[in-house]
Design a protein around this motif. Structure first.
Motif, PDB file in Angstrom:
ATOM      1  N   GLY A  40       0.792  -1.509  -0.045  1.00 30.75           N
ATOM      2  CA  GLY A  40       0.373  -0.243   0.015  1.00 30.75           C
ATOM      3  C   GLY A  40       0.901   1.279   0.140  1.00 30.75           C
ATOM      4  O   GLY A  40       0.276   2.504   0.002  1.00 30.75           O
ATOM      5  N   VAL A 111      -5.325   2.215  -6.028  1.00 34.86           N
ATOM      6  CA  VAL A 111      -6.716   3.138  -5.612  1.00 34.86           C
ATOM      7  C   VAL A 111      -6.534   3.134  -4.408  1.00 34.86           C
ATOM      8  O   VAL A 111      -7.383   4.374  -3.942  1.00 34.86           O
ATOM      9  CB  VAL A 111      -7.765   2.286  -6.795  1.00 34.86           C
ATOM     10  CG1 VAL A 111      -9.359   3.457  -5.925  1.00 34.86           C
ATOM     11  CG2 VAL A 111      -7.899   2.361  -8.044  1.00 34.86           C
ATOM     12  N   GLU A 112      -6.591   1.909  -3.602  1.00 36.47           N
ATOM     13  CA  GLU A 112      -6.439   2.372  -1.949  1.00 36.47           C
ATOM     14  C   GLU A 112      -4.472   2.475  -1.424  1.00 36.47           C
ATOM     15  O   GLU A 112      -4.458   1.122  -1.061  1.00 36.47           O
ATOM     16  CB  GLU A 112      -7.280   1.619  -1.979  1.00 36.47           C
ATOM     17  CG  GLU A 112      -8.692   1.331  -1.623  1.00 36.47           C
ATOM     18  CD  GLU A 112      -9.600   0.335  -1.468  1.00 36.47           C
ATOM     19  OE1 GLU A 112      -9.065   0.107  -0.224  1.00 36.47           O
ATOM     20  OE2 GLU A 112     -10.714   0.285  -2.285  1.00 36.47           O
ATOM     21  N   ARG A 114      -2.518   2.926   1.761  1.00 38.60           N
ATOM     22  CA  ARG A 114      -1.855   3.761   2.770  1.00 38.60           C
ATOM     23  C   ARG A 114      -0.932   3.988   3.220  1.00 38.60           C
ATOM     24  O   ARG A 114      -1.017   5.479   4.248  1.00 38.60           O
ATOM     25  CB  ARG A 114      -1.248   1.787   3.593  1.00 38.60           C
ATOM     26  CG  ARG A 114      -2.411   0.636   3.066  1.00 38.60           C
ATOM     27  CD  ARG A 114      -1.362  -0.611   3.822  1.00 38.60           C
ATOM     28  NE  ARG A 114      -1.372  -0.335   5.386  1.00 38.60           N
ATOM     29  CZ  ARG A 114       0.131  -0.928   5.883  1.00 38.60           C
ATOM     30  NH1 ARG A 114       0.348  -1.718   5.055  1.00 38.60           N
ATOM     31  NH2 ARG A 114      -0.087  -0.274   6.548  1.00 38.60           N
ATOM     32  N   TYR A 138      -5.798  12.064  -4.272  1.00 41.04           N
ATOM     33  CA  TYR A 138      -5.413  10.745  -3.416  1.00 41.04           C
ATOM     34  C   TYR A 138      -4.745  10.628  -2.682  1.00 41.04           C
ATOM     35  O   TYR A 138      -4.993  10.162  -1.862  1.00 41.04           O
ATOM     36  CB  TYR A 138      -4.346  10.032  -5.694  1.00 41.04           C
ATOM     37  CG  TYR A 138      -3.511   9.637  -4.958  1.00 41.04           C
ATOM     38  CD1 TYR A 138      -4.443   8.205  -5.524  1.00 41.04           C
ATOM     39  CD2 TYR A 138      -2.535  10.001  -4.492  1.00 41.04           C
ATOM     40  CE1 TYR A 138      -4.332   7.129  -5.548  1.00 41.04           C
ATOM     41  CE2 TYR A 138      -1.894   7.846  -4.759  1.00 41.04           C
ATOM     42  CZ  TYR A 138      -2.518   6.560  -4.812  1.00 41.04           C
ATOM     43  OH  TYR A 138      -2.085   5.241  -4.757  1.00 41.04           O
ATOM     44  N   ARG A 141      -6.453   9.921   0.588  1.00 41.26           N
ATOM     45  CA  ARG A 141      -7.541   8.821   0.705  1.00 41.26           C
ATOM     46  C   ARG A 141      -6.240   7.490   1.647  1.00 41.26           C
ATOM     47  O   ARG A 141      -6.484   6.808   1.961  1.00 41.26           O
ATOM     48  CB  ARG A 141      -7.107   7.730  -0.452  1.00 41.26           C
ATOM     49  CG  ARG A 141      -8.399   8.068  -1.456  1.00 41.26           C
ATOM     50  CD  ARG A 141      -8.612   7.295  -3.132  1.00 41.26           C
ATOM     51  NE  ARG A 141      -8.567   8.077  -4.225  1.00 41.26           N
ATOM     52  CZ  ARG A 141      -8.405   8.013  -5.001  1.00 41.26           C
ATOM     53  NH1 ARG A 141      -7.969   6.441  -5.056  1.00 41.26           N
ATOM     54  NH2 ARG A 141      -8.828   8.681  -6.535  1.00 41.26           N
ATOM     55  N   ALA A 142      -4.954   8.304   1.999  1.00 45.56           N
ATOM     56  CA  ALA A 142      -3.995   7.552   2.542  1.00 45.56           C
ATOM     57  C   ALA A 142      -4.295   7.941   4.396  1.00 45.56           C
ATOM     58  O   ALA A 142      -4.532   9.146   4.497  1.00 45.56           O
ATOM     59  CB  ALA A 142      -2.462   7.710   2.230  1.00 45.56           C
TER      60      ALA A 142
END
Length: 183
Positions: A40, A111-112, A114, A138, A141-142
């Motif tokens: 991630g 897309v996801e 960490r 973007y 999202r982390a």
């Protein structure tokens, strides 16, 4: 050596050439990898390396660390628009090529995420400030995002590339949970 940045939320490190922004980002990446591993982990490396007065300025995170194979590593073979362009139009064209390549790397990223580590974010934003929200969205999202960006008048102020960069930096500063200003 700069004090370590927190590995949660969003951090923006800014400063002139060779202030330690890339090294600080590499140190944060290493600390994240030690604590959480590469799954991630996203590394976006937009920094060009240029020589000025016999000194190398800028360059990739890999000059200070190794990005593991299991981490996403989006690298742009970036231009230095203000150094390479002879006119404002040429500099903007080089900046547009950087933006297009950076957006491609961002679109290819997981897309996801960490954690996201961005080296020389404003290289991606010197022709068009619109991708700023894409990049920050973007990063949001982390769990952890560490972004560095050039901030200085040393490469000029009265040109469209510098103006776009200044406006993108204002947006990045407003977005970040914390800003680390390097001398």
């Amino acid at each position: 050596m700069s004090p370590p940045v927190p590995l949660d939320g969003t951090t923006l490190a800014v400063g002139p050439s060779n202030a330690g922004k890339t090294r600080l980002t590499a140190q944060a990446l290493d600390r994240w990898l030690d604590a959480h591993g590469p799954d991630g982990c996203v590394v976006l490396d937009f920094a060009p390396a240029i020589e000025r007065d016999g000194e190398i300025l800028g360059g990739p995170l890999t000059q200070f660390t190794t990005v593991p194979d299991r981490a996403y590593h989006g690298v742009v073979d970036a231009h230095a628009p203000r150094s390479e362009g002879d006119t404002d139009a040429e500099a903007l064209a080089l900046a547009a090529a950087n933006t297009a390549a950076a957006v491609d790397r961002l679109d290819a990223a997981p897309v996801e995420p960490r954690a996201v580590f961005v080296n020389d974010a404003t290289i991606a934003l010197q022709s068009d400030r619109a991708p700023t929200e894409r990049l920050t969205g973007y990063c949001d999202r982390a769990d952890c995002s560490v972004v560095n960006a050039f901030e200085s008048d040393e490469l000029g102020v009265d040109n469209p590339v510098s103006e776009n960069e200044r406006q993108a930096l204002e947006r990045l500063r407003a977005w970040a949970d914390r800003v680390v200003e390097l001398p």
